[in-house]
Design a protein around this motif. Sequence first.
Motif, PDB file in Angstrom:
ATOM      1  N   VAL A  94       0.853  -1.193   0.000  1.00  0.00           N
ATOM      2  CA  VAL A  94       0.000   0.000   0.000  1.00  0.00           C
ATOM      3  C   VAL A  94       0.887   1.240   0.000  1.00  0.00           C
ATOM      4  N   TYR A  95       0.261   2.397  -0.253  1.00  0.00           N
ATOM      5  CA  TYR A  95       1.049   3.626  -0.287  1.00  0.00           C
ATOM      6  C   TYR A  95       0.208   4.806   0.165  1.00  0.00           C
ATOM      7  N   GLU A  96       0.877   5.912   0.389  1.00  0.00           N
ATOM      8  CA  GLU A  96       0.229   7.196   0.666  1.00  0.00           C
ATOM      9  C   GLU A  96       1.030   8.293  -0.026  1.00  0.00           C
ATOM     10  N   GLY A 123     -11.786   9.382 -10.527  1.00  0.00           N
ATOM     11  CA  GLY A 123     -10.773   9.438 -11.566  1.00  0.00           C
ATOM     12  C   GLY A 123      -9.684   8.403 -11.319  1.00  0.00           C
ATOM     13  N   GLY A 124      -8.774   8.283 -12.282  1.00  0.00           N
ATOM     14  CA  GLY A 124      -7.681   7.326 -12.151  1.00  0.00           C
ATOM     15  C   GLY A 124      -6.789   7.624 -10.956  1.00  0.00           C
ATOM     16  N   SER A 125      -6.686   8.899 -10.563  1.00  0.00           N
ATOM     17  CA  SER A 125      -5.907   9.236  -9.367  1.00  0.00           C
ATOM     18  C   SER A 125      -6.495  10.425  -8.615  1.00  0.00           C
ATOM     19  N   MET A 149     -11.883  18.044  -9.673  1.00  0.00           N
ATOM     20  CA  MET A 149     -11.326  16.821  -9.100  1.00  0.00           C
ATOM     21  C   MET A 149     -10.429  17.197  -7.928  1.00  0.00           C
ATOM     22  N   THR A 150     -10.296  16.261  -6.981  1.00  0.00           N
ATOM     23  CA  THR A 150      -9.448  16.521  -5.818  1.00  0.00           C
ATOM     24  C   THR A 150      -8.470  15.371  -5.600  1.00  0.00           C
ATOM     25  N   ALA A 151      -7.282  15.721  -5.128  1.00  0.00           N
ATOM     26  CA  ALA A 151      -6.246  14.758  -4.716  1.00  0.00           C
ATOM     27  C   ALA A 151      -5.128  15.560  -4.064  1.00  0.00           C
TER      28      ALA A 151
END
Length: 287
Positions: free
Chosen positions: A32-34, A183-185, A244-246
């Motif tokens: 896993v990642y962050e 979305g994809g990311s 979009m948010t990230a």
Amino acid sequence: MSRIAYVNGRYVPHAEASVHIEDRGYQFADGVYEVCEVMGGRLIDEPRHLARLWRSLDELRIRHPMSEAALKVVLRETVRRNRVREGIVYLQVTRGVARRDHYFPAATVAPAVVVTSRSFDRAKNDVGAEAGVKVITVPENRWPRVDIKSVGLLPNVLVKQQAKEAGAKEAWYVDADGHVTEGGSTNAWIVSADGVLITRPAESGILRGITRSTVADMARDLQIRVEERPFTVAEAKAAKEAFMTAATAIVTPIVAIDGAPVGDGRPGKVALELRRRYHEFAHRGEA
Ligand SMILES: Cc1ncc(COP(=O)(O)O)c(C=O)c1O
């Protein structure tokens, strides 16, 4: 200045940083990642990122590699050693290194941890983001456990590349019922004609984005109504705004979906205001 990476207990020059060929992340995407935004050298939304990391690990039954206090030290130290003021920090934990076998390795095998950090030219990124981006829509084809932030991102890689080749920035997944998942990311949002923010509930079909949670809290503080419910592609195309948010995108306005303009085809006021406010929160150290 040379970059430094943290790899399994050591800080090493980035160019020489490597993991074993039998790391289960490499062979099975068993990890896993962050990704956390860094602003003024501080990690933004760190408690939420760490809570999601522990949850992802628990869901996959991967041991916690170290205590939260120790992990915070490693994250800060990696940011510090790379002299990152504005940028990101990336953290990856895999089930460890063991002879290739689908079954979990022995309990004595330690999880493997990698942390990297790099600067980001935020001003340049802001210019791009404020101009708005285009998205395409693609059929949802991922496993149902997208709530886990797994390093198994091949479907996301393929649709992001498809978007790029179509002159877009992001691909929005659409489920069998015609609803946009995410979305994809990034997480997907629209603003209705009467100014309500709409985003899919985090309970199914999406990653519970940290930026999504923070933006929803911020919007509610600003007395903007937030409705967590699925929305269709048709609804998104007819919306006043989309964004979009990230952690890497913050709030990025979307100006076209599958070639059709959203609203007047320019970045929406609500999205830009939320983006500005998010930066303010991050600068003040509140996010
Ligand atoms: C599939 C997916 N959805 C949503 C997000 C946004 O999450 P966050 O706001 O925590 O960066 C990401 C970020 O990597 C992602 O990969």
